[in-house]
Design an enzyme around this catalytic site. Structure first.
Site, short mmCIF file in Angstrom:
data_model
loop_
_atom_site.label_atom_id
_atom_site.label_comp_id
_atom_site.label_asym_id
_atom_site.label_seq_id
_atom_site.Cartn_x
_atom_site.Cartn_y
_atom_site.Cartn_z
N ASP A 78 -2.14 6.46 -4.25
CA ASP A 78 -1.20 5.82 -3.34
C ASP A 78 -0.56 4.63 -4.05
O ASP A 78 -0.80 4.39 -5.24
CB ASP A 78 -1.88 5.41 -2.03
CG ASP A 78 -2.85 4.25 -2.18
OD1 ASP A 78 -3.38 4.06 -3.29
OD2 ASP A 78 -3.07 3.53 -1.19
N LYS A 103 -3.92 -8.06 0.99
CA LYS A 103 -5.33 -7.72 1.15
C LYS A 103 -6.15 -8.84 0.53
O LYS A 103 -5.70 -9.48 -0.43
CB LYS A 103 -5.65 -6.38 0.48
CG LYS A 103 -4.93 -5.19 1.11
CD LYS A 103 -5.25 -3.89 0.38
CE LYS A 103 -4.52 -2.72 1.01
NZ LYS A 103 -4.80 -1.43 0.30
N ASP A 142 -0.88 1.44 -4.19
CA ASP A 142 -1.64 0.35 -4.83
C ASP A 142 -2.94 0.83 -5.45
O ASP A 142 -3.74 0.03 -5.92
CB ASP A 142 -1.90 -0.80 -3.85
CG ASP A 142 -2.84 -0.43 -2.72
OD1 ASP A 142 -2.84 0.73 -2.28
OD2 ASP A 142 -3.59 -1.32 -2.26
N HIS A 145 -9.76 6.85 0.61
CA HIS A 145 -10.53 5.70 0.15
C HIS A 145 -11.95 6.19 -0.14
O HIS A 145 -12.63 6.68 0.75
CB HIS A 145 -10.60 4.62 1.24
CG HIS A 145 -9.33 3.89 1.49
ND1 HIS A 145 -8.93 2.82 0.70
CD2 HIS A 145 -8.37 4.03 2.43
CE1 HIS A 145 -7.78 2.34 1.15
NE2 HIS A 145 -7.42 3.06 2.20
N ASP A 170 -5.79 2.28 -4.43
CA ASP A 170 -7.15 2.27 -3.88
C ASP A 170 -7.51 3.59 -3.19
O ASP A 170 -8.61 3.76 -2.70
CB ASP A 170 -7.39 1.08 -2.95
CG ASP A 170 -6.41 0.99 -1.79
OD1 ASP A 170 -5.60 1.92 -1.61
OD2 ASP A 170 -6.46 -0.01 -1.05
N ARG A 171 -6.55 4.54 -3.17
CA ARG A 171 -6.82 5.86 -2.59
C ARG A 171 -6.51 6.94 -3.61
O ARG A 171 -5.65 6.78 -4.46
CB ARG A 171 -5.99 6.09 -1.32
CG ARG A 171 -6.35 5.14 -0.20
CD ARG A 171 -5.73 5.58 1.11
NE ARG A 171 -4.28 5.49 1.09
CZ ARG A 171 -3.46 6.42 1.58
NH1 ARG A 171 -3.94 7.52 2.11
NH2 ARG A 171 -2.16 6.24 1.55
N SER A 199 0.83 -1.20 0.00
CA SER A 199 0.00 0.00 0.00
C SER A 199 0.87 1.25 0.00
O SER A 199 1.70 1.44 -0.87
CB SER A 199 -0.96 -0.03 1.19
OG SER A 199 -1.90 1.00 1.11
#
Length: 468
Positions: free
Chosen positions: A249, A125, A251, A336, A253-254, A115
């Site tokens: 970020d 995850k 990976d 997120h 997801d944000r 992450s």
């Protein structure tokens, strides 16, 4: 034919207990997290999948960290040795793995990613039967993996490329009425290739920064919640006169957002914009935000006719609450953002970016104008104090007991959010790092200073000494 359960291992595997967190697994590679851990964790997860959904398969993907390919290979071996088939999605962002799991109807999914943590960190995850996998489910992997209570079999692996289908879905989500000029910063993280493909197909001019995936993160750390990580993006937007800047970020997801004046829009501000858009189509809908979000957000959702719901911080916890309540939208201060109105309900920074550009285009206004029209409060950014993992939750319990005795007004769904006439302050233990997280928000500067003083008193009483 069902997989057979093996006898427990005669030499149990030993994990470092610190890697098992509330909603994922994370550690320092070579110190607290090892390739052997990845294998045993994968065997344990595959065993749970094999028991819950015989014949089901598991999708696997990995980010751009230097340790991720080796970790991925160990995960795939572990899954197959437990008799479960693997669909290898390859290198890419976490939401692309989520997309694969949902569209291919996988029984489970494992993402190898550190992450937003430093380059020498990595972790995992999970998706389990289309839903989040966290809490006691995470802890069960430690038990099963340690004891070696695995199913046995010979699974197979198949490579599947979902990149084109994923980008198609992102492009179709753009509902703007014209072209925008945007800077995008992947931070050398796992979004780089997908971001490039997406921008090739969106209208407008797009300036791409740090799009080459590089697990050493040479340009800056890939965490868009830290202002110094946005300096390059801000400079690009201002110098080139662009409509917005988007950052991700490590990976993907944000999401982080910069407006046309180079100002940062924080997670709760973004959620105000998204809420107005979603509530126009789904009046009265429940919208979820985490405990770190501004009180102005919850007030704004209510004023727009929605039902605001405050919940615990954590991507898995938010997704679970969305499924429980049927909420079409949720978000966290960390960036997120979860859409379930026209999407799958998971956190996807790329999708959130496309939705923002769509509503910005349709508004006919500048993003800075939309920001300035939002309700104002005086608040601190997220403040972090180092506190050992063994101590951080104890501190929260100590603060709670003192506040109870004082008759304070507080919400304790995730740490302590203390309400006063001046506003509120929050103190919670991070589920991913050895830190206490704090934030204060007042109606004016004087009130904010009093709230900060109240918080400082509680920290000192528990032996945590913040820098003045």
């Amino acid at each position: 034919m069902p997989n057979k359960l093996a006898k427990p291992a005669s030499n149990p595997h030993q994990f470092d207990p610190s890697i098992f967190r509330e909603y994922d697994i994370r550690g320092v590679v070579g110190k607290t997290l090892h390739v052997a851990d990845a294998y045993h964790i994968a065997r344990a997860f595959a065993t749970k999948v094999a028991v819950a959904q015989p014949g089901g398969f598991i999708c696997v993907a990995y980010d751009g960290r230097l340790s991720s390919p080796e970790m991925k290979d160990a995960v795939c071996r572990g899954i197959m040795d437990s008799g479960v088939n693997v669909i290898d999605i390859g290198l890419g962002p976490t939401p692309m793995l989520y997309f694969a799991a949902y569209t291919l109807k996988a029984a489970g999914a494992v993402m190898i990613t550190g992450s937003h943590n430093p380059p020498d960190h990595n972790g995992f995850k999970f998706v389990f039967q289309g839903g989040p996998f966290f809490g006691q489910s995470i802890m069960s992997l430690r038990t099963i993996g340690g004891h070696g209570d695995f199913t046995e079999g010979k699974g197979e692996s198949e490579r599947r490329d979902v990149r084109e289908a994923y980008v198609d879905t992102l492009v179709k989500a753009y509902d703007g009425v014209g072209a925008l000029n945007v800077a995008w910063d992947a931070g050398n993280g796992a979004t780089g290739e997908i971001m490039t493909s997406l921008c090739d197909r969106l209208p407008g001019m797009h300036a791409l920064l740090n799009a080459i995936i590089d697990g050493t993160f040479p340009a800056h750390h890939p965490d868009p919640t830290v202002p110094e990580n946005l300096v390059q993006l801000i400079a690009t937007v201002k110098k080139t006169g662009l409509d917005a800047g988007i950052a991700f970020d490590g990976d993907g997801d944000r999401v982080g957002v910069i407006d046309d004046e180079g100002e940062i829009l924080w997670g709760d501000q973004l959620l105000m914009l998204y809420s107005a858009d979603v509530l126009r189509e789904i009046p009265g809908a429940t919208i979820i935000a985490d405990v770190k979000a501004s009180g102005a957000l919850f007030d704004e959702i209510a004023q727009l006719g929605g039902q605001p719901l405050m919940w615990k911080t954590g991507h898995s916890l938010i997704k679970s609450k969305m499924a429980e309540t049927g909420a079409p939208l949720a978000g966290e201060m960390s960036g997120h953002i979860f859409f379930a109105d026209k999407y799958f309900g998971y956190d996807d920074g790329l999708y959130a970016a496309v939705r923002l550009l769509g509503l910005l285009s349709r508004s006919g206004k500048r993003l800075s104008d939309l920001r300035k029209a939002l309700p104002k409060r005086v608040n601190t950014p997220e403040i972090r104090f180092h506190c050992d993992d063994e101590r951080k939750f104890v501190v929260i319990d100590e603060v709670k007991e003192r506040l109870k005795k004082d008759g304070a007004n507080f919400i304790d769904i995730d740490g302590m959010r203390v309400n006063t006439d001046d506003g509120w302050w929050l103190l919670r233990a991070s589920n991913t790092q050895p830190v206490l997280v704090a934030r204060c928000e007042g109606m004016d500067k004087a009130g904010l200073e009093r709230l900060q003083s109240d918080l400082r008193v509680q920290l000192v009483l528990s032996g945590v000494y913040p820098t003045p």
